[in-house]
Motif scaffolding. Structure first.
Motif, PDB file in Angstrom:
ATOM      1  N   SER A  25       0.842  -1.202   0.000  1.00 18.34           N
ATOM      2  CA  SER A  25       0.000   0.000   0.000  1.00 18.34           C
ATOM      3  C   SER A  25       0.877   1.252   0.000  1.00 18.34           C
ATOM      4  CB  SER A  25      -0.925  -0.002   1.214  1.00 18.34           C
ATOM      5  OG  SER A  25      -0.168   0.046   2.406  1.00 18.34           O
ATOM      6  N   GLY A  26       0.302   2.353  -0.422  1.00 19.35           N
ATOM      7  CA  GLY A  26       1.027   3.624  -0.444  1.00 19.35           C
ATOM      8  C   GLY A  26       2.124   3.673  -1.486  1.00 19.35           C
ATOM      9  N   ASN A  27       1.944   3.007  -2.637  1.00 18.37           N
ATOM     10  CA  ASN A  27       2.928   2.977  -3.721  1.00 18.37           C
ATOM     11  C   ASN A  27       4.273   2.410  -3.268  1.00 18.37           C
ATOM     12  OD1 ASN A  27       1.251   3.983  -5.758  1.00 18.37           O
ATOM     13  ND2 ASN A  27       1.615   6.079  -5.096  1.00 18.37           N
ATOM     14  N   GLY A  28       4.226   1.417  -2.384  1.00 11.60           N
ATOM     15  CA  GLY A  28       5.446   0.763  -1.927  1.00 11.60           C
ATOM     16  C   GLY A  28       5.637  -0.592  -2.590  1.00 11.60           C
ATOM     17  N   TYR A  29       6.880  -1.043  -2.581  1.00 10.19           N
ATOM     18  CA  TYR A  29       7.216  -2.358  -3.125  1.00 10.19           C
ATOM     19  C   TYR A  29       8.187  -3.049  -2.181  1.00 10.19           C
ATOM     20  CZ  TYR A  29       4.823  -1.134  -7.355  1.00 10.19           C
ATOM     21  OH  TYR A  29       3.838  -0.775  -8.239  1.00 10.19           O
ATOM     22  N   GLU A  30       7.969  -4.348  -2.013  1.00 15.17           N
ATOM     23  CA  GLU A  30       8.835  -5.144  -1.154  1.00 15.17           C
ATOM     24  C   GLU A  30       9.642  -6.113  -2.012  1.00 15.17           C
ATOM     25  OE1 GLU A  30       8.510  -8.573   2.314  1.00 15.17           O
ATOM     26  OE2 GLU A  30       6.743  -7.376   1.822  1.00 15.17           O
ATOM     27  N   LEU A  31      10.953  -6.095  -1.809  1.00 17.25           N
ATOM     28  CA  LEU A  31      11.806  -7.144  -2.366  1.00 17.25           C
ATOM     29  C   LEU A  31      11.872  -8.193  -1.269  1.00 17.25           C
ATOM     30  CD1 LEU A  31      14.719  -5.043  -3.929  1.00 17.25           C
ATOM     31  CD2 LEU A  31      12.516  -5.654  -4.925  1.00 17.25           C
ATOM     32  N   ALA A  32      11.091  -9.247  -1.424  1.00 18.78           N
ATOM     33  CA  ALA A  32      10.897 -10.255  -0.382  1.00 18.78           C
ATOM     34  C   ALA A  32      11.799 -11.460  -0.639  1.00 18.78           C
ATOM     35  CB  ALA A  32       9.434 -10.676  -0.326  1.00 18.78           C
ATOM     36  N   LEU A  33      12.913 -11.519   0.082  1.00 14.84           N
ATOM     37  CA  LEU A  33      13.820 -12.658  -0.006  1.00 14.84           C
ATOM     38  C   LEU A  33      13.394 -13.687   1.038  1.00 14.84           C
ATOM     39  CD1 LEU A  33      15.386 -10.175  -1.178  1.00 14.84           C
ATOM     40  CD2 LEU A  33      17.454 -11.326  -0.475  1.00 14.84           C
ATOM     41  N   ARG A  34      13.564 -14.957   0.710  1.00 15.71           N
ATOM     42  CA  ARG A  34      13.192 -16.014   1.640  1.00 15.71           C
ATOM     43  C   ARG A  34      14.010 -17.267   1.356  1.00 15.71           C
ATOM     44  NH1 ARG A  34       9.927 -15.872  -2.492  1.00 15.71           N
ATOM     45  NH2 ARG A  34       9.192 -17.767  -3.490  1.00 15.71           N
ATOM     46  N   THR A  35      14.079 -18.132   2.359  1.00 17.45           N
ATOM     47  CA  THR A  35      14.690 -19.447   2.158  1.00 17.45           C
ATOM     48  C   THR A  35      13.572 -20.458   1.961  1.00 17.45           C
ATOM     49  OG1 THR A  35      14.774 -19.746   4.555  1.00 17.45           O
ATOM     50  CG2 THR A  35      16.782 -18.970   3.493  1.00 17.45           C
ATOM     51  N   GLU A  36      13.838 -21.431   1.094  1.00 17.47           N
ATOM     52  CA  GLU A  36      12.897 -22.524   0.864  1.00 17.47           C
ATOM     53  C   GLU A  36      13.654 -23.832   0.953  1.00 17.47           C
ATOM     54  OE1 GLU A  36      10.660 -22.281  -2.749  1.00 17.47           O
ATOM     55  OE2 GLU A  36       9.603 -20.459  -2.107  1.00 17.47           O
ATOM     56  N   SER A  37      13.019 -24.808   1.579  1.00 16.92           N
ATOM     57  CA  SER A  37      13.632 -26.132   1.678  1.00 16.92           C
ATOM     58  C   SER A  37      13.673 -26.788   0.302  1.00 16.92           C
ATOM     59  CB  SER A  37      12.839 -27.017   2.634  1.00 16.92           C
ATOM     60  OG  SER A  37      12.913 -26.513   3.939  1.00 16.92           O
ATOM     61  N   VAL A  38      14.797 -27.433   0.028  1.00 20.71           N
ATOM     62  CA  VAL A  38      14.986 -28.155  -1.228  1.00 20.71           C
ATOM     63  C   VAL A  38      15.735 -29.444  -0.933  1.00 20.71           C
ATOM     64  CG1 VAL A  38      15.021 -26.093  -2.688  1.00 20.71           C
ATOM     65  CG2 VAL A  38      17.144 -26.957  -1.735  1.00 20.71           C
ATOM     66  N   THR A  39      15.683 -30.347  -1.861  1.00 19.73           N
ATOM     67  CA  THR A  39      16.514 -31.540  -1.774  1.00 19.73           C
ATOM     68  C   THR A  39      17.847 -31.174  -2.404  1.00 19.73           C
ATOM     69  OG1 THR A  39      14.563 -32.926  -2.002  1.00 19.73           O
ATOM     70  CG2 THR A  39      16.714 -33.968  -2.421  1.00 19.73           C
ATOM     71  N   PRO A  40      18.902 -31.097  -1.575  1.00 16.62           N
ATOM     72  CA  PRO A  40      20.179 -30.630  -2.118  1.00 16.62           C
ATOM     73  C   PRO A  40      20.774 -31.622  -3.117  1.00 16.62           C
ATOM     74  CG  PRO A  40      20.408 -31.240   0.213  1.00 16.62           C
ATOM     75  CD  PRO A  40      18.965 -31.416  -0.153  1.00 16.62           C
ATOM     76  N   ASP A  41      21.496 -31.057  -4.085  1.00 18.00           N
ATOM     77  CA  ASP A  41      22.201 -31.871  -5.075  1.00 18.00           C
ATOM     78  C   ASP A  41      23.382 -32.607  -4.452  1.00 18.00           C
ATOM     79  OD1 ASP A  41      20.468 -30.893  -6.984  1.00 18.00           O
ATOM     80  OD2 ASP A  41      21.841 -29.321  -7.648  1.00 18.00           O
ATOM     81  N   ARG A  42      23.904 -32.045  -3.377  1.00 16.90           N
ATOM     82  CA  ARG A  42      25.047 -32.642  -2.695  1.00 16.90           C
ATOM     83  C   ARG A  42      24.925 -32.369  -1.208  1.00 16.90           C
ATOM     84  NH1 ARG A  42      29.546 -28.300  -2.750  1.00 16.90           N
ATOM     85  NH2 ARG A  42      28.369 -26.497  -3.434  1.00 16.90           N
ATOM     86  N   SER A  43      25.652 -33.116  -0.419  1.00 14.57           N
ATOM     87  CA  SER A  43      25.609 -32.902   1.026  1.00 14.57           C
ATOM     88  C   SER A  43      26.758 -31.984   1.431  1.00 14.57           C
ATOM     89  CB  SER A  43      25.693 -34.230   1.771  1.00 14.57           C
ATOM     90  OG  SER A  43      26.928 -34.858   1.488  1.00 14.57           O
TER      91      SER A  43
END
Length: 181
Positions: A108-126
């Motif tokens: 609201s109010g002509n604002g913008y959020e750059l929303a960074l987040r972590t997401e769980s994934v199945t890693p390619d390597r340990s």
């Protein structure tokens, strides 16, 4: 009556009128191409305010050893014609088995959020470490009506800046940006 060019007067007059008509058509075509919307067509108005375009890039993850590049965390905005270019650069420390994602969210109010987040994934390597880091970059194109820019990580506000002019502004981000809390 003939002139020196071998054309009679009426042919020369007709040729002059034809050349003037052709010059007018060409000038009109250039004007229509140079001024979008002159004939009722679409007018370029910058990015869609509800869905501004953006892109992300990342390198990693790799084990975090505590070493960071100085001044690597920042967000920058500047006017570029019918939009504002916003870029972000961050070293993000996070848990293995997660990756960094981002969105641009209208507020609201002509604002913008750059929303960074972590997401769980199945890693390619340990990983043999407790924390990893990813070099993360983002670029967005915001409409000229935008007034406020917010950067968040997993919902936690990192930067809140109000646009005051059209010149470029640089805002620091934590370096590294800790996404493990």
């Amino acid at each position: 009556m003939a002139n020196d060019s071998g054309l009679d007067t009426s042919t020369a007059r007709l040729l002059s009128i034809g050349m003037a008509f052709l010059a007018g058509v060409l000038a009109g075509a250039v004007l229509v191409a140079a001024v979008p919307g002159l004939l009722g067509g679409p007018v370029e108005s910058g990015p869609d305010p509800q869905n501004p375009p953006y892109t992300t890039a990342s390198g990693g993850p790799s084990c975090f050893d505590g070493d960071v590049t100085p001044n690597a965390g920042w967000v920058h905005e500047v006017a570029v014609g019918d939009s504002y270019a916003v870029t972000l650069n961050a070293t993000v420390v996070h848990e293995p088995g997660t990756e960094i994602r981002a969105d641009v969210i209208p507020r609201s109010g002509n604002g913008y959020e750059l929303a960074l987040r972590t997401e769980s994934v199945t890693p390619d390597r340990s990983f043999e470490c407790e924390r990893v880091h990813t070099e993360f970059s983002m670029a967005a194109s915001l409409p000229t009506s935008y007034q406020r820019l917010i950067v968040t990580m997993n919902g936690r506000e990192l930067v809140g800046a109000t646009r005051e002019d059209t010149t470029g502004d640089l805002y620091p981000l934590p370096n590294p940006l800790n996404a493990t809390r």
